[in-house]
Design a protein around this motif. Structure first.
Motif, PDB file in Angstrom:
ATOM      1  N   HIS A 186       0.814  -1.215   0.000  1.00 16.96           N
ATOM      2  CA  HIS A 186       0.000   0.000   0.000  1.00 16.96           C
ATOM      3  C   HIS A 186       0.847   1.265   0.000  1.00 16.96           C
ATOM      4  CE1 HIS A 186      -3.398  -2.634   0.766  1.00 16.96           C
ATOM      5  NE2 HIS A 186      -2.783  -3.122   1.829  1.00 16.96           N
ATOM      6  N   ASN A 187       2.146   1.102   0.146  1.00 15.50           N
ATOM      7  CA  ASN A 187       3.053   2.243   0.190  1.00 15.50           C
ATOM      8  C   ASN A 187       3.683   2.446  -1.184  1.00 15.50           C
ATOM      9  OD1 ASN A 187       5.662   3.703   0.577  1.00 15.50           O
ATOM     10  ND2 ASN A 187       4.992   3.730   2.716  1.00 15.50           N
ATOM     11  N   SER A 188       3.530   3.647  -1.727  1.00 13.89           N
ATOM     12  CA  SER A 188       4.038   3.909  -3.074  1.00 13.89           C
ATOM     13  C   SER A 188       5.561   3.814  -3.140  1.00 13.89           C
ATOM     14  CB  SER A 188       3.584   5.293  -3.550  1.00 13.89           C
ATOM     15  OG  SER A 188       4.063   6.306  -2.684  1.00 13.89           O
ATOM     16  N   ARG A 189       6.235   4.186  -2.058  1.00 15.68           N
ATOM     17  CA  ARG A 189       7.694   4.096  -2.059  1.00 15.68           C
ATOM     18  C   ARG A 189       8.155   2.646  -2.126  1.00 15.68           C
ATOM     19  NH1 ARG A 189       9.868   8.542   2.416  1.00 15.68           N
ATOM     20  NH2 ARG A 189       9.119  10.415   1.310  1.00 15.68           N
ATOM     21  N   VAL A 190       7.466   1.797  -1.387  1.00 11.69           N
ATOM     22  CA  VAL A 190       7.808   0.370  -1.423  1.00 11.69           C
ATOM     23  C   VAL A 190       7.556  -0.192  -2.820  1.00 11.69           C
ATOM     24  CG1 VAL A 190       7.243  -1.912  -0.503  1.00 11.69           C
ATOM     25  CG2 VAL A 190       7.352   0.067   1.031  1.00 11.69           C
ATOM     26  N   MET A 191       6.441   0.224  -3.432  1.00 11.09           N
ATOM     27  CA  MET A 191       6.117  -0.263  -4.773  1.00 11.09           C
ATOM     28  C   MET A 191       7.152   0.210  -5.788  1.00 11.09           C
ATOM     29  SD  MET A 191       3.763  -2.284  -5.821  1.00 11.09           S
ATOM     30  CE  MET A 191       4.554  -3.155  -7.175  1.00 11.09           C
ATOM     31  N   ASN A 192       7.598   1.442  -5.637  1.00  9.03           N
ATOM     32  CA  ASN A 192       8.646   1.952  -6.528  1.00  9.03           C
ATOM     33  C   ASN A 192       9.943   1.174  -6.353  1.00  9.03           C
ATOM     34  OD1 ASN A 192       7.012   3.932  -7.658  1.00  9.03           O
ATOM     35  ND2 ASN A 192       7.583   5.475  -6.144  1.00  9.03           N
ATOM     36  N   ALA A 193      10.246   0.823  -5.101  1.00 11.69           N
ATOM     37  CA  ALA A 193      11.452   0.029  -4.839  1.00 11.69           C
ATOM     38  C   ALA A 193      11.334  -1.357  -5.470  1.00 11.69           C
ATOM     39  CB  ALA A 193      11.684  -0.090  -3.338  1.00 11.69           C
ATOM     40  N   ILE A 194      10.138  -1.937  -5.412  1.00 13.44           N
ATOM     41  CA  ILE A 194       9.913  -3.244  -6.037  1.00 13.44           C
ATOM     42  C   ILE A 194      10.094  -3.148  -7.548  1.00 13.44           C
ATOM     43  CG2 ILE A 194       8.133  -4.966  -6.560  1.00 13.44           C
ATOM     44  CD1 ILE A 194       7.064  -4.492  -3.711  1.00 13.44           C
ATOM     45  N   ASN A 195       9.549  -2.099  -8.141  1.00 13.12           N
ATOM     46  CA  ASN A 195       9.694  -1.911  -9.591  1.00 13.12           C
ATOM     47  C   ASN A 195      11.159  -1.761  -9.988  1.00 13.12           C
ATOM     48  OD1 ASN A 195       6.911  -2.012  -9.917  1.00 13.12           O
ATOM     49  ND2 ASN A 195       6.666   0.204  -9.730  1.00 13.12           N
ATOM     50  N   ARG A 196      11.903  -1.002  -9.180  1.00 10.84           N
ATOM     51  CA  ARG A 196      13.338  -0.858  -9.464  1.00 10.84           C
ATOM     52  C   ARG A 196      14.063  -2.188  -9.281  1.00 10.84           C
ATOM     53  NH1 ARG A 196      12.610   4.098  -6.711  1.00 10.84           N
ATOM     54  NH2 ARG A 196      13.390   3.182  -4.769  1.00 10.84           N
ATOM     55  N   GLY A 197      13.629  -2.948  -8.278  1.00  8.98           N
ATOM     56  CA  GLY A 197      14.236  -4.258  -8.050  1.00  8.98           C
ATOM     57  C   GLY A 197      14.017  -5.203  -9.217  1.00  8.98           C
ATOM     58  N   VAL A 198      12.818  -5.145  -9.809  1.00 12.97           N
ATOM     59  CA  VAL A 198      12.537  -5.970 -10.987  1.00 12.97           C
ATOM     60  C   VAL A 198      13.464  -5.594 -12.137  1.00 12.97           C
ATOM     61  CG1 VAL A 198      10.823  -6.445 -12.786  1.00 12.97           C
ATOM     62  CG2 VAL A 198      10.145  -6.474 -10.383  1.00 12.97           C
ATOM     63  N   SER A 199      13.590  -4.298 -12.383  1.00 13.79           N
ATOM     64  CA  SER A 199      14.450  -3.840 -13.480  1.00 13.79           C
ATOM     65  C   SER A 199      15.901  -4.253 -13.260  1.00 13.79           C
ATOM     66  CB  SER A 199      14.358  -2.316 -13.618  1.00 13.79           C
ATOM     67  OG  SER A 199      13.046  -1.915 -13.936  1.00 13.79           O
ATOM     68  N   LEU A 200      16.399  -4.052 -12.045  1.00 15.03           N
ATOM     69  CA  LEU A 200      17.787  -4.405 -11.755  1.00 15.03           C
ATOM     70  C   LEU A 200      18.005  -5.911 -11.853  1.00 15.03           C
ATOM     71  CD1 LEU A 200      18.528  -2.007  -8.741  1.00 15.03           C
ATOM     72  CD2 LEU A 200      19.385  -1.821 -11.087  1.00 15.03           C
ATOM     73  N   SER A 201      17.025  -6.690 -11.402  1.00 14.18           N
ATOM     74  CA  SER A 201      17.148  -8.150 -11.474  1.00 14.18           C
ATOM     75  C   SER A 201      17.193  -8.622 -12.921  1.00 14.18           C
ATOM     76  CB  SER A 201      15.973  -8.819 -10.743  1.00 14.18           C
ATOM     77  OG  SER A 201      15.961  -8.477  -9.375  1.00 14.18           O
ATOM     78  N   ILE A 202      16.365  -8.005 -13.759  1.00 19.21           N
ATOM     79  CA  ILE A 202      16.354  -8.371 -15.179  1.00 19.21           C
ATOM     80  C   ILE A 202      17.701  -8.071 -15.816  1.00 19.21           C
ATOM     81  CG2 ILE A 202      15.394  -7.728 -17.425  1.00 19.21           C
ATOM     82  CD1 ILE A 202      12.681  -7.409 -15.996  1.00 19.21           C
ATOM     83  N   TYR A 203      18.225  -6.884 -15.544  1.00 23.97           N
ATOM     84  CA  TYR A 203      19.527  -6.527 -16.106  1.00 23.97           C
ATOM     85  C   TYR A 203      20.615  -7.476 -15.603  1.00 23.97           C
ATOM     86  CZ  TYR A 203      17.946  -2.180 -18.271  1.00 23.97           C
ATOM     87  OH  TYR A 203      17.330  -1.264 -19.084  1.00 23.97           O
ATOM     88  N   ALA A 204      20.546  -7.823 -14.318  1.00 23.97           N
ATOM     89  CA  ALA A 204      21.560  -8.714 -13.754  1.00 23.97           C
ATOM     90  C   ALA A 204      21.511 -10.090 -14.411  1.00 23.97           C
ATOM     91  CB  ALA A 204      21.358  -8.842 -12.241  1.00 23.97           C
ATOM     92  N   ILE A 205      20.304 -10.623 -14.594  1.00 24.35           N
ATOM     93  CA  ILE A 205      20.183 -11.965 -15.161  1.00 24.35           C
ATOM     94  C   ILE A 205      20.579 -11.967 -16.632  1.00 24.35           C
ATOM     95  CG2 ILE A 205      18.561 -13.810 -15.713  1.00 24.35           C
ATOM     96  CD1 ILE A 205      17.096 -13.221 -13.164  1.00 24.35           C
ATOM     97  N   LEU A 206      20.228 -10.915 -17.358  1.00 21.42           N
ATOM     98  CA  LEU A 206      20.626 -10.847 -18.764  1.00 21.42           C
ATOM     99  C   LEU A 206      22.143 -10.713 -18.895  1.00 21.42           C
ATOM    100  CD1 LEU A 206      17.819  -8.620 -20.299  1.00 21.42           C
ATOM    101  CD2 LEU A 206      18.090 -11.091 -20.464  1.00 21.42           C
TER     102      LEU A 206
END
Length: 308
Positions: free
Chosen positions: A21-41
């Motif tokens: 429910h916290n927008s900051r947490v959601m933004n952190a999750i979105n950034r985590g997804v992007s960073l994880s994708i870049y790391a795996i690629l």
């Protein structure tokens, strides 16, 4: 047979159970997804660098990706073209989304940057190989597996908190029909392409089940079938998105289901601004529902097919 499937699906399910429910947490999750994708690629590129006769393997990968893409695209276009004649969509006047990246160059940049990450991984692997040896590639594969678990958990959380209630999905029959048609025609294409690629039937289906979600399909396929086929899945789905950017403006006014559906899972994010710009606001909820359903279906379906 299914133990590996359950292990990989567990973080996806656990992530889906977490409300945010916290927008900051959601933004952190979105950034985590992007960073994880870049790391795996990047790690995928490292794994590719460890292949013997790399040039021949890359050439083979390109040929297989082109074959898979061609067969699946033909099936998609035929099925979605048929659906376009069955569904009568009333498109509103095209209206640009506020602050949306409607420039095709801007939209393509994000997709092509992922290719650059894979190429950077290959280059890094070739540079480090003489110093580290084969241990580099084994370590890259192990690390990629753990990052994959993290990524699936974050993706599950994203899907849960996407603001897409089940009632809205079920009531939007156009989005549902488009998603089902795209999924079935893609799987048919994968089944037809399997013998051409010397794959088992379930592997061909799994290769086609990314539905345009290239950043995930390449990772999941590569984890189970090796970096070459992971690269094939990645470039197949990436090419779908690039093709969608060209196709959408050309056909959306006459064949909206085809234009919306062909983007696959990307219809809810990367190709959405182009869909809205050229098709109008009436296309937006349809595209979001279609893309969401395909995004929700793709990871468990790929893993299930690979477990057979």
């Amino acid at each position: 047979m299914f133990s590996g499937l359950l292990i990989v699906l567990l973080p996806l399910v656990l992530g889906y159970l977490v409300p945010v429910h916290n927008s900051r947490v959601m933004n952190a999750i979105n950034r985590g997804v992007s960073l994880s994708i870049y790391a795996i690629l990047m790690l995928m590129g490292l794994s590719l660098a460890g292949l013997p006769d790399l040039a021949a393997q890359l050439s083979r990968m390109g040929g297989q990706a082109l074959t898979l893409f061609t067969v699946i695209t033909l099936c998609n276009l035929l099925a979605l073209g048929w659906l376009s004649h069955r569904l009568q969509l009333d498109l509103g006047r095209p209206q640009i989304v506020s602050n949306a990246p409607t420039s095709k160059i801007a939209a393509l940049a994000g997709s092509l940057s992922l290719v650059g990450v894979v190429l950077a991984g290959i280059a890094l692997g070739l540079v480090l190989k003489p110093f580290v040896g084969e241990a580099l590639f084994g370590g890259a594969e192990s690390l990629a597996e753990w990052v994959l678990y993290l990524l699936l958990g974050l993706i599950g959380c994203q899907l849960r908190n996407s603001g897409m209630p089940l009632k809205q999905i079920l009531l939007n029959r156009h989005g549902l029909f488009i998603a089902v048609t795209l999924a079935l025609s893609s799987l048919l294409g994968g089944l037809l392409a399997a013998p051409l690629l010397d794959l088992r039937w379930n592997e061909g289906l799994a290769m086609a089940a990314g539905f345009g979600w290239y950043s995930l399909s390449g990772i999941l396929i590569g984890e189970h079938l090796g970096p070459v086929l992971g690269g094939v899945a990645f470039f197949n789905d990436l090419t779908r998105e690039l093709m969608a950017f060209v196709l959408i403006p050309l056909v959306i006014q006459r064949m909206a289901p085809l234009a919306i559906g062909y983007g696959g899972a990307t219809s809810m994010d990367f190709t959405l601004p182009v869909i809205q710009q050229h098709g109008g606001v009436a296309c937006v909820p349809i595209a979001v529902v279609s893309g969401f359903l395909l995004s929700l279906l793709s990871p468990p379906l790929i893993l299930f097919l690979l477990s057979l």
